[in-house]
Design a protein around this motif. Structure first.
Motif, PDB file in Angstrom:
ATOM      1  N   HIS B 158       7.472  -5.180  -1.623  1.00  0.00           N
ATOM      2  CA  HIS B 158       7.847  -6.449  -0.988  1.00  0.00           C
ATOM      3  C   HIS B 158       8.756  -7.251  -1.918  1.00  0.00           C
ATOM      4  O   HIS B 158       9.745  -7.849  -1.470  1.00  0.00           O
ATOM      5  CB  HIS B 158       6.572  -7.240  -0.674  1.00  0.00           C
ATOM      6  N   ALA B 187       8.287  -3.021   3.621  1.00  0.00           N
ATOM      7  CA  ALA B 187       8.582  -4.450   3.452  1.00  0.00           C
ATOM      8  C   ALA B 187       9.859  -4.835   4.187  1.00  0.00           C
ATOM      9  O   ALA B 187       9.935  -5.898   4.806  1.00  0.00           O
ATOM     10  CB  ALA B 187       8.692  -4.781   1.965  1.00  0.00           C
ATOM     11  N   TYR B 297       2.184 -12.939  -3.573  1.00  0.00           N
ATOM     12  CA  TYR B 297       2.396 -12.385  -2.239  1.00  0.00           C
ATOM     13  C   TYR B 297       1.096 -11.973  -1.556  1.00  0.00           C
ATOM     14  O   TYR B 297       1.087 -11.661  -0.355  1.00  0.00           O
ATOM     15  CB  TYR B 297       3.301 -11.144  -2.318  1.00  0.00           C
ATOM     16  N   LEU B 301       0.382 -10.827   2.558  1.00  0.00           N
ATOM     17  CA  LEU B 301       0.303  -9.388   2.825  1.00  0.00           C
ATOM     18  C   LEU B 301      -1.107  -8.993   3.259  1.00  0.00           C
ATOM     19  O   LEU B 301      -1.277  -8.129   4.134  1.00  0.00           O
ATOM     20  CB  LEU B 301       0.746  -8.601   1.584  1.00  0.00           C
TER      21      LEU B 301
END
Lengths: 345, 345
Positions: B158, B187, B297, B301
């Protein structure tokens, strides 16, 4: 007509050369009203980079359109125009993506049979894509330097700021106090930076930096400059960093003072730069910028010049007669002048 | 307890080591439920990078909190948690800027007296800043690989996509078909890429790439790969390019296939990379990414894993018993497996 010619390192002269003529239907011919010397001209002037002896030089000019080819539609004879430092068609995929510096059909002044910008006239290929008309006819003499700065240095400084991701409220550091670095200070202020740290040891350049919006001046270089900027930022580093020199030392300084997660915007032609990829990786410091797509920025910057918001021509601290432009090179080489310009017509 | 130990190149073994205990009031101890081997572990496994013999290894794990220090407030005994590949306090200036990988008080598993992630238990410093609780208690066994992937590889892919500036409708190229490159494909799709060109010659990896959203596969390498991607993009190049290897060849390929004005997102630990600064400058191709701030993140996620939008654990194609994890290293070294995991508790 007369135009500057590069003979050898430290040897540029005004010579008589053929008058340009329309060659393609998309050409225009511009009578140059003002031109100037770029920091990047010093690379070949000093013999650091190669250049063919006898080649025409200069890539910044404003002037009046003298003639246009049959397919030119957006500029007309008599228009006062600004030429960016490269020509471009404005229609290829890269131009449409905002990167006219990579135009598939574009190129540089003074190469491959193109006139240099330091001459009485310039044949402009792809005139529709390249030239930007200043509305209202020939501007006052006082405005000319500010318009001329849009040809390269103002847009290049702006590109450094864009590449570095400058935004409102940020603390910005600018490495390099040449005309581009100073223009980077101006661009950072224009984009809303709250604090602008300029690295400069030269009083004349410090004065312009301060006028352009610098809030802090750092007189050190190398590791001392890194320490000073980190101290000014509480050990955190700058939210955006502009690298406006192009040397390895400047690049290393820029990455060392950049806050983790921020970006360095670079616009100095890289010379013997060993890129600090380890710092970039460890600290998540990105790299943006490159050869400035000045044409893409011209409309918005021109609007700000015309309404008086910015005066980018303050970087010119030496004006000479066109025939004396070689002295402008010498003055810049010796750092006696920030940037030299000449008026012709 | 048992934990993996690095002895020498190509020699990692399961050894008996001391059980961890709470040392600081901000620590937690986690009973590891699953752990795995990272592509970056192969650098020292192959002897390319140095590592101290006898050091603990592994930096990816999920598990159940066994104990917490008196100052831990956001995780409790019994919580099922994901650990990112570094620990961080979540409160320092860099964490607050979204870069926990540069946390002023953070660090890596398996260094400076910290447990490695490949063991039965791990003492987690700065537990509040580091661990992310999976709501709803211990998840189904089938979900564990997808949660484990969030520990590093999914967030790292990502980060490559974010660093490259992937956005809706873009054509994205991914260099590298390891677990991170494949996660980069995932991603890119998640961020709205319309076309995803994966560079891969391995059928098993191609299959995962396609499942993750790759629309085009390029089997070439080096200049041939560059030619193939340029042909697929009409000579223009990719709108965003992910460099998920860390070698000079991969970096050069990435910059050569990147459209002028675009960015390369890099997340592979750079090894002997001579950065192509000339291409970066001429083409205005920026560089983003670096050591992935996975912790930042994790919440977004994790939400996508829990609602079934993404299944990042599909990169695990080898599951072994914990005692056989050294075989996982060997399989990955020989490219017989994309990524190996083990369940413990």
């Amino acid at each position: 007509m007369r135009a500057l010619v590069f003979n050898a390192a430290f040897d540029v002269t005004v010579e008589e050369v053929p008058d340009p003529e329309i060659q393609a239907s998309t050409d225009a011919v511009v009578r140059v009203v003002a031109t100037c010397v770029c920091g990047s001209d010093l690379w070949y002037y000093r013999g650091v980079s190669d250049r063919r002896p006898g080649s025409r030089i200069g890539h910044e000019f404003v002037g009046v359109v003298e003639a246009v080819g049959t397919d030119v539609g957006t500029v007309a004879v008599g228009d006062f125009v600004i030429a960016p430092f490269m020509y471009s068609d404005g229609t290829c995929p890269h131009c449409l993506h905002g990167v006219p510096s990579s135009c598939l059909h574009g190129g540089f002044w003074g190469t491959h049979g193109n006139d240099g910008g330091q001459g009485e006239f310039v044949r402009v290929p792809l005139a529709d894509g390249t030239l930007v008309v200043v509305p209202g006819g020939r501007p006052d003499a006082a405005l000319i330097p500010h318009l001329l700065a849009l040809s390269d240095v103002c847009g290049t400084g702006h590109h450094a700021a864009v590449g570095a991701g400058v935004g409102p409220g940020m603390t910005v550091a600018v490495v390099g106090d040449g005309a581009v670095g100073l223009s980077g200070v101006l661009a950072a202020r224009r984009l809303g930076a709250e604090r602008i740290i300029a690295l400069s040891r030269n009083p004349a350049r410090q004065a312009v930096a301060t006028e352009f919006g610098a809030t802090d001046l750092v007189e050190a270089r190398g590791p001392d400059a890194v320490g000073a900027v980190l101290e000014l930022t509480g050990g955190v580093g700058a939210d955006a960093t502009l690298e406006c020199v192009g040397t390895g030392e400047a690049m290393n300084t820029a990455f060392a003072i950049a806050r983790p997660g921020s970006r360095v915007g670079f616009v100095g032609v890289p010379h013997e730069v060993v890129f600090p990829i380890g710092i970039a990786f460890d600290n998540n410091v990105g790299l943006g910028g490159g050869l400035a797509p000045v044409r893409a920025y011209l409309p918005e910057l021109l609007a700000d010049v015309l309404d008086g918001s910015i005066e980018p021509g303050r970087v010119f601290d030496l004006e000479v007669a066109f025939d004396d432009l070689p002295e402008g090179y010498a003055a810049m080489d010796q750092r006696l002048a920030i940037k030299a310009m000449a008026r012709l017509a």
